[in-house]
Design a protein around this motif. Sequence first.
Motif, PDB file in Angstrom:
ATOM      1  N   ASP A  15     -11.125 -26.293  38.347  1.00 49.04           N
ATOM      2  CA  ASP A  15     -11.192 -26.949  39.647  1.00 49.04           C
ATOM      3  C   ASP A  15     -12.599 -27.519  39.841  1.00 49.04           C
ATOM      4  O   ASP A  15     -13.593 -26.886  39.485  1.00 49.04           O
ATOM      5  CB  ASP A  15     -10.883 -25.941  40.752  1.00 49.04           C
ATOM      6  N   VAL A  16     -12.688 -28.712  40.394  1.00 49.65           N
ATOM      7  CA  VAL A  16     -13.990 -29.347  40.575  1.00 49.65           C
ATOM      8  C   VAL A  16     -14.890 -28.535  41.492  1.00 49.65           C
ATOM      9  O   VAL A  16     -16.112 -28.584  41.392  1.00 49.65           O
ATOM     10  CB  VAL A  16     -13.823 -30.792  41.103  1.00 49.65           C
ATOM     11  N   TYR A  17     -14.296 -27.738  42.411  1.00 48.64           N
ATOM     12  CA  TYR A  17     -15.086 -26.855  43.262  1.00 48.64           C
ATOM     13  C   TYR A  17     -15.851 -25.834  42.417  1.00 48.64           C
ATOM     14  O   TYR A  17     -16.979 -25.457  42.744  1.00 48.64           O
ATOM     15  CB  TYR A  17     -14.173 -26.109  44.236  1.00 48.64           C
ATOM     16  N   CYS A  18     -15.246 -25.377  41.346  1.00 48.95           N
ATOM     17  CA  CYS A  18     -15.900 -24.420  40.444  1.00 48.95           C
ATOM     18  C   CYS A  18     -16.831 -25.121  39.462  1.00 48.95           C
ATOM     19  O   CYS A  18     -17.889 -24.597  39.113  1.00 48.95           O
ATOM     20  CB  CYS A  18     -14.849 -23.624  39.672  1.00 48.95           C
ATOM     21  N   ALA A  19     -16.438 -26.304  39.018  1.00 52.76           N
ATOM     22  CA  ALA A  19     -17.218 -27.032  38.019  1.00 52.76           C
ATOM     23  C   ALA A  19     -18.566 -27.497  38.566  1.00 52.76           C
ATOM     24  O   ALA A  19     -19.583 -27.430  37.868  1.00 52.76           O
ATOM     25  CB  ALA A  19     -16.421 -28.226  37.504  1.00 52.76           C
ATOM     26  N   MET A  20     -18.587 -27.961  39.813  1.00 58.48           N
ATOM     27  CA  MET A  20     -19.818 -28.514  40.374  1.00 58.48           C
ATOM     28  C   MET A  20     -20.958 -27.499  40.458  1.00 58.48           C
ATOM     29  O   MET A  20     -22.080 -27.785  40.029  1.00 58.48           O
ATOM     30  CB  MET A  20     -19.532 -29.129  41.740  1.00 58.48           C
ATOM     31  N   PRO A  21     -20.735 -26.291  41.009  1.00 57.73           N
ATOM     32  CA  PRO A  21     -21.838 -25.311  41.044  1.00 57.73           C
ATOM     33  C   PRO A  21     -22.325 -24.915  39.652  1.00 57.73           C
ATOM     34  O   PRO A  21     -23.517 -24.723  39.441  1.00 57.73           O
ATOM     35  CB  PRO A  21     -21.215 -24.112  41.778  1.00 57.73           C
ATOM     36  N   ILE A  22     -21.390 -24.805  38.705  1.00 59.36           N
ATOM     37  CA  ILE A  22     -21.784 -24.466  37.326  1.00 59.36           C
ATOM     38  C   ILE A  22     -22.669 -25.558  36.740  1.00 59.36           C
ATOM     39  O   ILE A  22     -23.708 -25.286  36.133  1.00 59.36           O
ATOM     40  CB  ILE A  22     -20.529 -24.258  36.446  1.00 59.36           C
ATOM     41  N   LEU A  23     -22.260 -26.806  36.935  1.00 60.26           N
ATOM     42  CA  LEU A  23     -23.040 -27.929  36.429  1.00 60.26           C
ATOM     43  C   LEU A  23     -24.398 -28.001  37.107  1.00 60.26           C
ATOM     44  O   LEU A  23     -25.408 -28.297  36.469  1.00 60.26           O
ATOM     45  CB  LEU A  23     -22.273 -29.234  36.652  1.00 60.26           C
ATOM     46  N   SER A  24     -24.439 -27.716  38.407  1.00 64.84           N
ATOM     47  CA  SER A  24     -25.690 -27.760  39.157  1.00 64.84           C
ATOM     48  C   SER A  24     -26.697 -26.751  38.623  1.00 64.84           C
ATOM     49  O   SER A  24     -27.877 -27.058  38.436  1.00 64.84           O
ATOM     50  CB  SER A  24     -25.412 -27.499  40.642  1.00 64.84           C
ATOM     51  N   VAL A  25     -26.226 -25.518  38.358  1.00 61.41           N
ATOM     52  CA  VAL A  25     -27.107 -24.481  37.800  1.00 61.41           C
ATOM     53  C   VAL A  25     -27.532 -24.854  36.388  1.00 61.41           C
ATOM     54  O   VAL A  25     -28.693 -24.681  36.000  1.00 61.41           O
ATOM     55  CB  VAL A  25     -26.387 -23.115  37.809  1.00 61.41           C
ATOM     56  N   PHE A  26     -26.598 -25.376  35.613  1.00 65.12           N
ATOM     57  CA  PHE A  26     -26.873 -25.771  34.235  1.00 65.12           C
ATOM     58  C   PHE A  26     -27.982 -26.817  34.168  1.00 65.12           C
ATOM     59  O   PHE A  26     -28.866 -26.770  33.307  1.00 65.12           O
ATOM     60  CB  PHE A  26     -25.587 -26.320  33.613  1.00 65.12           C
ATOM     61  N   LEU A  27     -27.972 -27.763  35.100  1.00 69.81           N
ATOM     62  CA  LEU A  27     -28.960 -28.841  35.118  1.00 69.81           C
ATOM     63  C   LEU A  27     -30.259 -28.444  35.810  1.00 69.81           C
ATOM     64  O   LEU A  27     -31.249 -29.173  35.735  1.00 69.81           O
ATOM     65  CB  LEU A  27     -28.369 -30.074  35.819  1.00 69.81           C
ATOM     66  N   GLY A  28     -30.251 -27.315  36.509  1.00 77.35           N
ATOM     67  CA  GLY A  28     -31.462 -26.882  37.194  1.00 77.35           C
ATOM     68  C   GLY A  28     -31.687 -27.568  38.522  1.00 77.35           C
ATOM     69  O   GLY A  28     -32.824 -27.673  38.980  1.00 77.35           O
TER      70      GLY A  28
END
Length: 344
Positions: A285-298
């Motif tokens: 779900d994009v709701y889950c993907a966005m926070p993961i990507l945000s942390v990954f990118l710093g």
Amino acid sequence: MNRREECFMSKQIIFKSVFAPYFNSFLQMKEQLGFGLPKFQNVFTELDHFFLATGATEPHITRDQINAWSETRFNDKARTLYDKHSIMRQFCRYLCHLGHECYIHRLPRKNWPPFIPYIFSHKEMELIFGASDKLTLPYRCMTSVLIAVPCLIRVLYSTGMRIGEALFLKNEDIDFLRKHILLKRTKNQEERLLPICPSLLEVLNKYKAYRDRIPIKGVSASGSFFFVSTVGKPISKNSIHRWFSEILVECRIPRRNDGQGPRIHDIRHTTAVHSLMQMVRDGMDVYCAMPILSVFLGHKSLAGTETYVRLTQEMYPDILGMKYPVTSSVFPNNPYIETDHGNN
């Protein structure tokens, strides 16, 4: 002080205006807080020349001085001028804190158009990897960064880190056993941990094996830089930019009409788009993907990551269902978005 900072400080121009001691103490403060110094040094050099030319004798800055300095920067782009005004404003507040009254001016309006990064396709990234492996020196040279380029580009794509973060990596920051990379110096001054996938681990090991053959004392020491030239020196961004330009020519990836890319930093944007695309394709779900990507990118907030939703939708319109509020806020007029205005 590390070797890279020693290099910066050795090139530092000695300030000569009445603000010289305050420029130096401000830079020392920023360094202790973990900020990079070059941008501040460049602006302070301009300010130092300006205050010398205008005969400033007192360590305080007036509104007229700020306006006069701003008029001398007529060739600067809007974004560049904004950054310089931000540093000037920080310096004025710093002087006020020390008891020297200064005028605190408003920042200019952010009236520049949003920058659209170049997103490499998967095929283009394969071409870039292949071209980096085939790079050769056109002439004999004892000092070259070519040994690190193939590995460095793969690190940028696999981890999404910034080029400055990658070049600052030390040997001790890469844990081959636990398979992660620790970024200590980042844009937001916050450490973050990045995983090493099996294919990247193989590349890192291969680069390290060749690099450790360099007959330079300390090249494999824990506190030494991971990416180095053939003489064991830290690598500059300009050197990597030049080789990346050669790679783009070899891959026949044309320059943009505005002259702003593709840039090596666009690999980071590409990683973000490709990662988001893969997560959604895998059913996340994009709701889950966005926070993961945000942390990954710093990123400090999701606002800094939302741009990649738009880029993903533009390049891969079949990927996102476009029924989520997080994407509808980015595409308010997109016909593919189904929004229920009755629910807040």
